[in-house]
Design a protein around this motif. Structure first.
Motif, PDB file in Angstrom:
ATOM      1  N   SER A  97       0.830  -1.207   0.000  1.00  0.00           N
ATOM      2  CA  SER A  97       0.000   0.000   0.000  1.00  0.00           C
ATOM      3  C   SER A  97       0.868   1.262   0.000  1.00  0.00           C
ATOM      4  N   ILE A  98       0.253   2.360  -0.439  1.00  0.00           N
ATOM      5  CA  ILE A  98       0.939   3.651  -0.524  1.00  0.00           C
ATOM      6  C   ILE A  98       0.037   4.719   0.081  1.00  0.00           C
ATOM      7  N   GLU A  99       0.633   5.603   0.856  1.00  0.00           N
ATOM      8  CA  GLU A  99      -0.097   6.739   1.417  1.00  0.00           C
ATOM      9  C   GLU A  99       0.471   8.035   0.845  1.00  0.00           C
ATOM     10  N   VAL A 100      -0.405   8.905   0.380  1.00  0.00           N
ATOM     11  CA  VAL A 100      -0.015  10.208  -0.161  1.00  0.00           C
ATOM     12  C   VAL A 100      -0.633  11.283   0.738  1.00  0.00           C
ATOM     13  N   GLN A 101       0.222  12.026   1.429  1.00  0.00           N
ATOM     14  CA  GLN A 101      -0.249  13.115   2.284  1.00  0.00           C
ATOM     15  C   GLN A 101       0.031  14.439   1.571  1.00  0.00           C
ATOM     16  N   VAL A 102      -1.030  15.191   1.335  1.00  0.00           N
ATOM     17  CA  VAL A 102      -0.948  16.418   0.551  1.00  0.00           C
ATOM     18  C   VAL A 102      -1.091  17.625   1.468  1.00  0.00           C
ATOM     19  N   LYS A 103      -0.274  18.644   1.220  1.00  0.00           N
ATOM     20  CA  LYS A 103      -0.462  19.931   1.889  1.00  0.00           C
ATOM     21  C   LYS A 103      -1.061  20.892   0.876  1.00  0.00           C
ATOM     22  N   LYS A 104      -2.220  21.438   1.222  1.00  0.00           N
ATOM     23  CA  LYS A 104      -2.914  22.321   0.294  1.00  0.00           C
ATOM     24  C   LYS A 104      -2.220  23.679   0.226  1.00  0.00           C
ATOM     25  N   THR A 105      -2.172  24.242  -0.975  1.00  0.00           N
ATOM     26  CA  THR A 105      -1.596  25.576  -1.132  1.00  0.00           C
ATOM     27  C   THR A 105      -2.477  26.608  -0.438  1.00  0.00           C
ATOM     28  N   GLU A 106      -1.865  27.647   0.080  1.00  0.00           N
ATOM     29  CA  GLU A 106      -2.621  28.726   0.716  1.00  0.00           C
ATOM     30  C   GLU A 106      -3.174  29.651  -0.367  1.00  0.00           C
ATOM     31  N   LEU A 107      -4.428  30.008  -0.246  1.00  0.00           N
ATOM     32  CA  LEU A 107      -5.047  30.938  -1.193  1.00  0.00           C
ATOM     33  C   LEU A 107      -4.745  32.353  -0.735  1.00  0.00           C
ATOM     34  N   LEU A 108      -4.038  33.112  -1.574  1.00  0.00           N
ATOM     35  CA  LEU A 108      -3.536  34.422  -1.166  1.00  0.00           C
ATOM     36  C   LEU A 108      -4.399  35.580  -1.640  1.00  0.00           C
ATOM     37  N   ALA A 109      -4.961  35.463  -2.822  1.00  0.00           N
ATOM     38  CA  ALA A 109      -5.701  36.582  -3.413  1.00  0.00           C
ATOM     39  C   ALA A 109      -6.539  36.069  -4.571  1.00  0.00           C
ATOM     40  N   VAL A 110      -7.304  36.994  -5.144  1.00  0.00           N
ATOM     41  CA  VAL A 110      -8.122  36.682  -6.330  1.00  0.00           C
ATOM     42  C   VAL A 110      -7.678  37.612  -7.451  1.00  0.00           C
ATOM     43  N   THR A 111      -7.627  37.082  -8.666  1.00  0.00           N
ATOM     44  CA  THR A 111      -7.303  37.909  -9.829  1.00  0.00           C
ATOM     45  C   THR A 111      -8.109  37.391 -11.020  1.00  0.00           C
ATOM     46  N   ASP A 112      -7.928  37.995 -12.172  1.00  0.00           N
ATOM     47  CA  ASP A 112      -8.641  37.490 -13.347  1.00  0.00           C
ATOM     48  C   ASP A 112      -7.696  37.382 -14.534  1.00  0.00           C
TER      49      ASP A 112
END
Length: 228
Positions: A97-112
């Motif tokens: 078996s394999i375990e993948v632990q992910v760290k989510k990126t921080e959302l800094l701002a909104v743009t277009d």
């Protein structure tokens, strides 16, 4: 001389026999389950259930592969495509078996981009915009994300709290304006941003300038403050 040659020949023969016999004797081991450690389970954690499942589907082809022969470059090629991921850790749990632990990126701002909204992630990537319960600043202009991230780092080092910033404006010259939650627009110079930000902060909390809405620091050693 002939004796030395005979000794070398004997040594080669012994080495050959050793390798041959070792190979023959290990055939049962090679054909056994010990070296056929096929992956039958992959676990992904760190994101929402929906996004964890998407990653799991991308890794599906690992199922039934030998756990020994799966390398980190495979995971890099798959997981780096996901813009929500800041970093990850992969653990092989033998036998299968394999375990993948992910760290989510921080959302800094909104743009277009092209009239479509995106989040800017701390990983330097644009992320499809979705509803979000936290207020994020809006970034205007055709930015290079790395330039925005560098500006954010400078703001964090300054006396300003980044959460107090509501809007940021990027200009083709490379210069920035920022607006805080009180509606005060700060026109920054192209250089010495940290010094300019600290000066602007002290002006914003000074009673003398409490009615001013624009602080212009673009000209070196000059402060132009207006209430318009």
């Amino acid at each position: 001389m002939h004796q030395q040659i005979d000794k070398k020949r004997k040594l080669y023969i012994y080495l050959f026999l050793l390798i041959f016999l070792t190979t023959i004797n290990n055939l049962p081991l090679i054909n056994s389950g010990y070296l056929k450690l096929k992956i039958n389970q992959i676990k992904v954690s760190g994101l929402t259930d929906e996004n964890n499942f998407k990653i799991l589907k991308d890794l599906d082809e690992l199922i039934s592969q030998n756990i020994f022969f799966v390398n980190k470059y495979y995971f890099l090629s798959i997981l780096e495509k996901n813009n929500l991921i800041h970093s990850f850790k992969v653990t092989k749990i033998y036998p299968n078996s394999i375990e993948v632990q992910v760290k989510k990126t921080e959302l800094l701002a909104v743009t277009d981009r092209n009239n479509k909204k995106f989040f800017i992630g701390s990983n330097g990537k644009l992320i499809n915009f979705e509803s979000y319960n936290k207020s994020l600043p809006y970034v205007f202009g055709k930015i290079k994300i790395k330039n925005f991230i560098e500006l954010k780092k400078i703001i964090v080092k300054s006396k300003f709290n980044f959460e107090e910033i509501s809007e940021l404006y990027f200009f083709p010259s490379g210069r920035w304006d920022i607006k805080n939650n009180k509606g005060i627009l700060i026109k920054l110079p192209e250089t010495n941003l940290l010094k300019a930000l600290n000066l602007a902060y002290h002006i914003t909390i000074n009673e003398i300038f409490k009615n001013d809405k624009v602080i212009d620091l673009r000209i070196y050693n000059y402060v132009i403050s207006t209430n318009e």
